[in-house]
Design a protein around this motif. Structure first.
Motif, short mmCIF file in Angstrom:
data_model
loop_
_atom_site.label_atom_id
_atom_site.label_comp_id
_atom_site.label_asym_id
_atom_site.label_seq_id
_atom_site.Cartn_x
_atom_site.Cartn_y
_atom_site.Cartn_z
N LYS A 807 1.07 -6.42 -1.41
CA LYS A 807 2.07 -6.52 -0.46
C LYS A 807 3.26 -5.39 -0.44
CE LYS A 807 2.71 -11.01 -2.52
NZ LYS A 807 3.38 -11.90 -3.91
N ALA A 808 3.41 -4.89 1.00
CA ALA A 808 4.16 -3.65 0.92
C ALA A 808 5.37 -3.58 0.34
CB ALA A 808 4.50 -3.38 2.59
N GLU A 809 6.11 -4.68 0.49
CA GLU A 809 7.59 -4.52 -0.15
C GLU A 809 7.39 -4.40 -1.76
OE1 GLU A 809 6.53 -9.06 0.35
OE2 GLU A 809 6.23 -7.05 1.58
N ASP A 810 6.11 -4.55 -2.53
CA ASP A 810 6.02 -4.15 -3.85
C ASP A 810 5.26 -3.04 -4.19
OD1 ASP A 810 7.61 -6.52 -4.23
OD2 ASP A 810 5.59 -7.82 -4.44
N THR A 811 4.93 -2.28 -3.16
CA THR A 811 4.32 -0.90 -3.03
C THR A 811 5.33 0.36 -2.90
OG1 THR A 811 2.26 -1.85 -2.46
CG2 THR A 811 2.46 0.55 -2.12
N PHE A 812 5.46 1.04 -4.17
CA PHE A 812 6.35 2.07 -4.10
C PHE A 812 6.03 3.27 -5.37
CE2 PHE A 812 7.41 -0.51 -7.94
CZ PHE A 812 7.64 0.34 -8.96
N ARG A 819 13.47 3.99 -6.02
CA ARG A 819 12.23 3.93 -5.73
C ARG A 819 12.15 4.56 -4.17
NH1 ARG A 819 10.29 -2.06 -7.97
NH2 ARG A 819 11.01 -1.59 -10.11
N VAL A 820 10.87 4.81 -3.70
CA VAL A 820 10.55 4.96 -2.17
C VAL A 820 9.39 4.00 -1.83
CG1 VAL A 820 9.79 6.51 -0.63
CG2 VAL A 820 11.19 7.37 -2.36
N LYS A 821 9.69 3.07 -1.11
CA LYS A 821 8.74 1.76 -0.64
C LYS A 821 7.77 2.42 -0.03
CE LYS A 821 11.58 -2.09 -1.74
NZ LYS A 821 12.17 -3.26 -1.51
N VAL A 822 6.80 1.69 0.51
CA VAL A 822 5.64 2.41 1.10
C VAL A 822 6.04 2.63 2.72
CG1 VAL A 822 4.58 0.18 1.57
CG2 VAL A 822 2.99 2.08 1.58
N ASN A 823 6.57 1.81 3.14
CA ASN A 823 7.17 2.10 4.58
C ASN A 823 8.17 3.16 4.86
OD1 ASN A 823 5.89 0.01 6.30
ND2 ASN A 823 7.01 -1.73 5.33
N GLU A 824 8.57 3.58 3.48
CA GLU A 824 9.60 4.70 3.61
C GLU A 824 8.97 6.14 3.54
OE1 GLU A 824 12.22 3.05 0.76
OE2 GLU A 824 13.43 2.27 2.09
N LEU A 825 7.55 5.76 3.05
CA LEU A 825 6.88 6.87 2.82
C LEU A 825 6.74 7.94 4.06
CD1 LEU A 825 4.07 6.22 0.29
CD2 LEU A 825 5.75 7.92 -0.09
N SER A 826 6.69 7.28 5.18
CA SER A 826 6.55 7.85 6.54
C SER A 826 7.72 9.03 6.81
CB SER A 826 6.31 6.96 7.81
OG SER A 826 6.40 7.60 8.97
N ASP A 827 8.92 8.48 6.38
CA ASP A 827 10.04 9.33 6.63
C ASP A 827 9.95 10.60 5.53
OD1 ASP A 827 12.70 9.89 7.78
OD2 ASP A 827 13.49 9.23 5.77
N LEU A 828 9.43 10.16 4.30
CA LEU A 828 9.51 11.21 3.28
C LEU A 828 8.33 12.28 3.48
CD1 LEU A 828 11.07 11.72 0.67
CD2 LEU A 828 9.15 10.34 -0.51
N LEU A 829 7.25 12.00 3.77
CA LEU A 829 6.13 12.75 3.73
C LEU A 829 5.47 13.22 5.08
CD1 LEU A 829 4.17 11.29 0.75
CD2 LEU A 829 5.89 13.41 0.84
N ALA A 857 -4.36 -5.73 -5.12
CA ALA A 857 -3.57 -4.72 -5.18
C ALA A 857 -4.10 -3.32 -4.69
CB ALA A 857 -3.04 -4.64 -6.63
N ALA A 858 -5.19 -3.10 -4.77
CA ALA A 858 -5.73 -1.81 -4.44
C ALA A 858 -5.62 -1.64 -2.84
CB ALA A 858 -7.36 -1.54 -4.74
N LEU A 859 -5.27 -2.72 -2.15
CA LEU A 859 -5.05 -2.52 -0.80
C LEU A 859 -3.74 -1.56 -0.57
CD1 LEU A 859 -5.67 -3.54 2.25
CD2 LEU A 859 -3.86 -5.20 1.72
N GLY A 860 -2.79 -1.72 -1.38
CA GLY A 860 -1.62 -0.71 -1.42
C GLY A 860 -1.93 0.86 -1.45
N ILE A 861 -3.16 1.23 -2.35
CA ILE A 861 -3.46 2.35 -1.98
C ILE A 861 -3.95 3.03 -0.74
CG2 ILE A 861 -4.94 4.33 -2.89
CD1 ILE A 861 -5.49 2.65 -5.49
N ALA A 862 -4.68 2.15 0.07
CA ALA A 862 -4.93 2.31 1.31
C ALA A 862 -3.52 2.38 2.13
CB ALA A 862 -5.91 1.36 1.96
N GLY A 863 -2.90 1.38 1.87
CA GLY A 863 -1.50 1.48 2.74
C GLY A 863 -0.56 2.73 2.46
N VAL A 864 -0.69 3.24 1.32
CA VAL A 864 0.08 4.48 1.08
C VAL A 864 -0.77 5.78 1.87
CG1 VAL A 864 0.66 6.27 -0.92
CG2 VAL A 864 1.19 3.86 -1.26
#
Length: 936
Positions: A807-812, A819-829, A857-864
């Motif tokens: 789940k994107a909301e639990d990936t950080f 915490r920096v959630k996965v959807n916020e990584l775009s703004d950060l990096l 859960a490893a789907l979150g790695i691809a998401g990141v």
């Protein structure tokens, strides 16, 4: 109904209430006509407009179009362009509800052309132009034109603001959130929600405020911001000084709806209160799915909200929907925290009480789209109850169509009051007849398909096929691919059951193509009943299964190629679902174009077997010209449950460092995936193995697979990719490797200290001359963002706590200030695009891990990896010993500094250095590090 279910949820102000406002004759634009005949004509035209709007509000859209078009022509003869534009605007709305987007486009274009030719500054003119632009945005978004939709809504917002129309301004800003989400502009979407909240908080308690908060609550649910009452990490003073969208941080769907409820209750608006309770129930259901620990509490909350939504003060339609939702929720498997027998007895009593009430209300309501859909939903729920009584839950091709997952045995269900199949079908037949009387082709297609599904469930294949084909054809002609794919899937199942493999493949292929065509719409369908894993993912898997079933013969190269492409499309769809938006651009890439020493391996877990497809580089010029000649395929007959249990057993034993018990399951999985292709890999002199892993297989490090003598990592360089279609094929730029290295060695709230991080970052600094280190208090979001932007470093290394989840909301990842959630990584990096010179080549996350108990859960790695915009990402599947992490990371950077070495080779050499150390020879220490993305 719009192609986007989302529109009904979050555009209430802009869509649903506009006709009501316009229906008041005081809001009609006035014209300078004084002759008695003109006055009569004007009155007649307005009566037609009023009649058309009333038909629209009662969901008689086809008749509404006819009357509104007549009104528009009458206004045209009078030279009343403003009211003509207004009537055309509503014609477009009605066409959109019917799913006839070309006609809707024509009507809205005519309306805007009139307004453009007769520009004005009156309040009436501005209001109508704003409404027209708002509706144009909805049509554009339904067509997938997100950027144009955003532009239309932004212009509409400005006009509403100029007119001082807060209702319109708030509604159009809420609509903007849809487009921003579709475009992947997550931060702007959040800021928009913050602005909307500010506008609403500034309003006095009123129906406007209550309705606005209701729409905001629904919008927040759609974008996944459900409940923000959880404690947040402590913020540091330096971050508090930065402008932040603070109002929205502690304001989720539940909070917005609760506030809306308080305002509506204060105003004694009974129907609005019921609508808010209905939305609160939907949000509680969404929370139930995302928080297993609180499932019992969320279930009880949802039930209570739906009960209150069905209060006597509610409109008959709201009451009916609430009661059907209650009935549907009673079919869910009871939460683990609740004794099953207690839950089943309670739910059965509720079912016996609700069934006659719902049937009575359905019979008394006049035909409308809402009642047609209510009939369909009721019939589907009754079918699920009927299945349970007859123990039919898994009888249909392994698919329990339209029914929630459940474990209730048939012996515990009473048949009292549950209609027979014939009576259930009659409910849907009435829905078909009502849809025809309304001339609502979309509702008719939905009802016909549902009726076909009932015949499928009772295995009356001939009738099931005819009805499903009718529904599919109707959906194709409208066009309505968002429901058409369901009936094409259903037709595929029916044809497969009848032994027509060719027809089944064609139907499944159509369904998949439709799914790909509505990517942006599909991920917006976040209603209570939508489940990607139950309603979308099986279509891809069942098509792959059909393509690879060839009796005793090997599948043809064409079928293998198609199956591989379907797998690639599934991986894109999974990430779209993960991010709640069509997040990635997929471009087919052939392995020959990337690396002629690499093989790509696709293991696919199906219900009754494990299939493996291997894509190899061409071995000859002739084969190079024919891309389909490079595919291999093999099968292991094991049920999905057997595969998943073995993988879970292997994962647990890999993390138990004291024993070698992992060797047996590791060798077994090796035999499934690698052994059948071993000799071909040696013959082709393959150096790099690239895995496109499936489901829980993503949680297994391929490096640790064991052939009885050695590990896979001792023979090959290994990498993972979400799919070749998502791969940036450019090799690692051979420039001086500037590096940003940051991390946390100190403990943070709820996270322990990582003392070896200091040594890890120091070793990187000593290996890479041009590096900037951000440690502890310097490791803030703003410092990282500024370093990425200014240093133009190709490598970013983050040694910090983090979690990968399905789940994107639990990936950080964790910084010093939160915490920096996965959807916020775009703004950060993502300050530099992946195809731009100087983009981030490699992102390293050395102390993160996958979420416990989440086999996807490893789907979150691809998401990141996707969201960070890096060409490659190095991450860990589980938390490793702090000192071992520092050692392997130090060695990785030493290897990476060698000329002409690939990232995959550098990782392999670093892992082997640990493997040779007796203290770290267990895979627990060296195996969890995985390279995702480009391996070159």
């Amino acid at each position: 109904m719009s192609r986007l279910i989302l529109l009904a949820a979050i555009a209430q102000i802009a869509v649903a209430t506009s006709p009501l406002v316009a229906a008041d004759s005081a809001n009609y634009p006035h014209t300078q006509q004084s002759q008695p005949t003109q006055v009569v004509q004007q009155r007649d035209a307005r009566q037609l407009l009023q009649q058309g709007l009333q038909l629209y509000q009662t969901e008689q859209f086809s008749r509404s179009v006819q009357v509104l078009q007549q009104a528009a022509k009458t206004f045209q003869t009078q030279g009343d362009f403003l009211n003509q534009a207004l009537a055309l605007n509503y014609v477009a709305l009605a066409y959109q509800q019917l799913g006839q987007l070309p006609q809707a486009n024509t009507a809205i274009a005519e309306s805007l052309e009139l307004l453009q030719k007769n520009r004005g500054n009156s309040k009436e003119y501005i209001k109508i132009r704003a409404q027209t632009l708002n509706n144009q945005g909805q049509i554009q978004l339904a067509e997938g034109k997100s950027e144009k939709a955003l532009a239309s809504w932004e212009e509409a917002t400005a006009l509403y603001a100029k007119n001082g129309d807060k209702e319109g301004e708030i509604g159009s800003k809420i609509n903007q959130v849809q487009a921003l989400q579709a475009l992947g502009l997550y931060r702007r979407a959040r800021l928009n929600l913050t602005d909307i909240n500010k506008l609403l908080q500034a309003q006095p308690d009123s129906l406007l405020k209550a309705n606005g908060l209701l729409s905001l609550g629904n919008a927040l649910r759609v974008v996944g911001v459900l409940d923000q009452t959880q404690p947040q990490e402590q913020k540091q003073p330096q971050e508090q000084k930065q402008p932040q969208p603070q109002q929205i941080e502690n304001f989720g769907s539940k909070q917005a709806l609760k506030q809306s409820l308080a305002v509506a209750s204060k105003l004694n608006s009974g129907e609005l209160v019921s609508q808010i309770y209905l939305s609160l129930g939907n949000t509680a259901q969404a929370l139930r799915r995302t928080d297993a620990a609180q499932a019992l509490q969320r279930t009880n909350e949802a039930m209570d909200y739906y009960r209150q939504a069905a209060a006597p003060s509610a409109s008959p339609t709201t009451r009916l929907v609430a009661q059907i939702n209650q009935l549907r929720l009673s079919l869910q498997e009871p939460p683990q925290q609740q004794p099953k027998q207690v839950a089943q007895n309670s739910y059965q009593n509720l079912q016996q009480s609700l069934l006659p009430q719902i049937q009575s209300q359905l019979d008394s309501l006049p035909p409308s789209r809402k009642t047609v859909y209510a009939r369909i939903n009721f019939a589907q729920t009754l079918a699920c109850l009927r299945q349970k009584t007859e123990a039919r839950g898994t009888a249909i091709n392994g698919v329990n169509v339209n029914c929630p997952k459940q474990e209730t045995s048939a012996e515990n269900i009473t048949t009292n009051n549950i209609p027979e199949w014939k009576a259930i079908a009659q409910i849907v037949v009435t829905a078909v007849e009502q849809a025809k009387s309304l001339e609502d082709k979309r509702a008719e297609a939905y009802a016909l398909g549902t009726l076909g599904g009932l015949y499928e469930q009772t295995q009356q294949w001939n009738d099931a096929q005819k009805l499903t084909q009718q529904a599919s054809a109707l959906a194709e002609n409208i066009p309505a691919p968002d429901i058409g794919y369901r009936w094409q899937w259903q037709l595929g199942r029916i044809l497969k059951s009848r032994g027509d493999q060719t027809g089944a493949k064609a139907a499944y292929t159509k369904a998949v193509n439709n799914l790909k065509s509505i990517r942006g719409d599909l991920v917006a369908m976040r209603e209570v009943e939508y489940s990607f894993q139950e309603e979308v993912e099986p279509i891809y898997r069942e098509l792959v299964s059909l393509l690879l079933q060839s009796g005793n013969k090997q599948p043809s190269q064409d079928d293998l190629s198609t199956a591989r492409n379907v797998i690639e499309s599934l991986k894109v769809a999974e990430l779209d679902n993960f991010f709640r938006r069509a997040c990635v651009d997929a471009t087919p890439v052939q392995i020959d174009q990337i690396d002629r020493t690499a093989a790509v391996i696709y293991p696919v877990i199906l219900a009754d077997r494990l299939e493996v497809i291997v894509s190899l580089p061409s071995s000859s010029t002739k084969q190079k010209q024919n891309q389909n000649q490079d595919l291999r395929h093999y099968t292991k007959i094991l049920s999905q449950n057997e595969v998943e249990q073995k993988l879970e057993d292997l994962r647990q034993k890999l993390e138990t460092r004291q024993t070698p018990e992992f060797l047996v399951p590791s060798q077994e999985v090796y035999q499934w995936i690698i052994q059948p292709i071993e000799s071909e890999l040696e013959k082709r002199q393959i150096k790099n193995l690239v895995f496109v892993l499936d489901g829980p297989m993503r949680s297994i490090p391929m490096a640790a697979l064991y052939d009885g003598k050695s590990y896979l990592v001792q023979k090959y360089n290994i990498a993972l990719t979400p799919g070749l279609e998502l791969l940036n094929p450019q090799p690692f730029a051979r420039t001086e490797r500037r590096t940003i290295a940051g991390g946390l060695s100190e403990a943070r709230p709820n996270f322990p200290a990582l003392p070896a991080v200091k040594r890890e970052l120091k070793e990187i600094q000593s290996t890479v001359r041009q590096s900037e280190v951000l440690l502890d208090k310097k490791f803030t979001t703003e410092a990282i963002k500024e370093a990425v932007k200014s240093l133009n470093a190709p490598v970013v290394h983050l040694a910090t706590h983090g979690q990968f989840s399905s789940k994107a909301e639990d990936t950080f990842i964790l910084t010093f200030n939160g915490r920096v959630k996965v959807n916020e990584l775009s703004d950060l990096l993502k300050t530099r695009a992946t195809n731009q010179r100087g983009a981030i080549e490699l992102l390293v996350l050395s102390a993160c891990s996958t979420a416990a108990g989440d086999n996807r859960a490893a789907l979150g790695i691809a998401g990141v990896a996707i969201q960070a915009g890096a060409r490659s990402t190095l991450a860990s599947l589980w938390v490793v010993d702090d000192q071992a992490t520092a050692d392997i990371m130090g060695e990785f950077y030493k290897q990476l500094s060698r000329p002409d070495i690939t990232k995959a080779q550098a990782l392999k050499d670093a892992q082997l250095s640990l493997l040779k150390n007796p203290s770290y020879e267990h895979p627990y220490y060296w195996a969890p590090y995985v390279l995702v993305g480009n391996w070159l």
